[in-house]
Design a protein around this motif. Structure first.
Motif, PDB file in Angstrom:
ATOM      1  N   GLU A   1       0.819  -1.208   0.000  1.00  0.00           N
ATOM      2  CA  GLU A   1       0.000   0.000   0.000  1.00  0.00           C
ATOM      3  C   GLU A   1       0.855   1.261   0.000  1.00  0.00           C
ATOM      4  OE1 GLU A   1      -3.508   2.068   2.746  1.00  0.00           O
ATOM      5  OE2 GLU A   1      -3.056  -0.070   2.947  1.00  0.00           O
ATOM      6  N   LYS A   2       2.033   1.200   0.640  1.00  0.00           N
ATOM      7  CA  LYS A   2       2.889   2.393   0.710  1.00  0.00           C
ATOM      8  C   LYS A   2       3.629   2.675  -0.589  1.00  0.00           C
ATOM      9  CE  LYS A   2       6.328  -0.257   3.360  1.00  0.00           C
ATOM     10  NZ  LYS A   2       7.062  -0.278   4.646  1.00  0.00           N
ATOM     11  N   GLY A   3       3.512   1.805  -1.576  1.00  0.00           N
ATOM     12  CA  GLY A   3       4.056   2.115  -2.893  1.00  0.00           C
ATOM     13  C   GLY A   3       5.151   1.169  -3.350  1.00  0.00           C
TER      14      GLY A   3
ATOM     15  N   ASN B   1       3.767   5.855  -4.657  1.00  0.00           N
ATOM     16  CA  ASN B   1       2.411   5.303  -4.665  1.00  0.00           C
ATOM     17  C   ASN B   1       1.408   6.167  -5.419  1.00  0.00           C
ATOM     18  OD1 ASN B   1       0.578   3.259  -3.981  1.00  0.00           O
ATOM     19  ND2 ASN B   1      -0.157   4.368  -2.191  1.00  0.00           N
TER      20      ASN B   1
ATOM     21  N   ARG C   1       9.599   5.008  -1.812  1.00  0.00           N
ATOM     22  CA  ARG C   1       8.271   4.440  -2.020  1.00  0.00           C
ATOM     23  C   ARG C   1       7.446   5.406  -2.873  1.00  0.00           C
ATOM     24  NH1 ARG C   1       7.941  -0.979  -1.136  1.00  0.00           N
ATOM     25  NH2 ARG C   1       9.087  -1.541   0.754  1.00  0.00           N
TER      26      ARG C   1
END
Length: 208
Positions: free
Chosen positions: A82-84, A121, A119
């Motif tokens: 989810e964080k990328g 996203n 990261r």
């Protein structure tokens, strides 16, 4: 763009990193991220991995392979976390890898010590090198091949990399791995990896 061993050494040393110069396969594995793309997700193998070392007789060897140091379009748009998606941050990572199976399938260089990644996203098909997103840990940022087909070379990254450093041509991969296996016999199963950029080379080598 083709580089020389001297350009790689000058850049690595100029940035304060270690460049190994012992005889007998004391390898320098250095990735070069292409900054001419200005962070665009090209989905192409437009970076380089180099490996330079002295063999038993003290003569230098230098090899350069087309690769990607960036994740492919699929994982940029569909990150595993989810964080990328993970984008390896340039730097020198001492004893970061060892020879082992990649995904339990074939021999590669697997991450064994922490590295730093950005990261990303926002899924805008542009790599974001944002210091506020830097994440450090064991993320499976391996060094491996793309195609398994003999004498073939992958042209699109696609799913080949979710942050790994991936060599495009099968023949190049086996040449690279053979050198690493010879190095392991002498120095043990620990490999350092250094990631620099083409802009770094322009700043620190005779290209400037």
């Amino acid at each position: 763009m083709k580089y020389t061993r001297t350009e790689i050494k000058d850049t690595v040393v100029g940035m304060g990193y270690k460049y190994f110069e012992n005889n007998n396969y004391d390898v320098n594995i250095v990735g070069i991220r292409n900054t001419e793309t200005q962070g665009k997700v090209t989905n192409r193998f437009d970076d380089k991995i180099t490996i330079s070392y002295k063999c038993e007789n003290g003569f230098w060897n230098y090899h350069e392979f087309d690769c990607t140091t960036d994740p492919g379009l699929h994982w940029v748009d569909h990150p595993m976390l989810e964080k990328g998606v993970a984008i390896l941050k340039p730097g020198q990572y001492r004893k970061s890898h060892k020879i082992r199976l990649h995904g339990g399938k074939y021999t590669a260089l697997g991450q064994q010590n922490p590295v730093k990644v950005y990261r990303d996203n926002d899924k805008d098909d542009k790599y974001d090198f944002d210091e506020s997103t830097v994440d450090e840990g064991l993320f499976g940022i391996n060094i491996h091949r793309a195609t398994s087909l003999e004498d073939k070379k992958s042209t699109l990254i696609g799913k080949w990399s979710a942050g790994c450093q991936v060599i495009a041509a099968n023949k190049d991969w086996h040449e690279f791995l053979d050198i690493c296996e010879k190095a392991r016999e002498v120095w043990g199963n620990n490999f350092s990896y250094t990631l620099i950029t083409s802009e770094d080379i322009n700043s620190h080598s005779d290209k400037k």
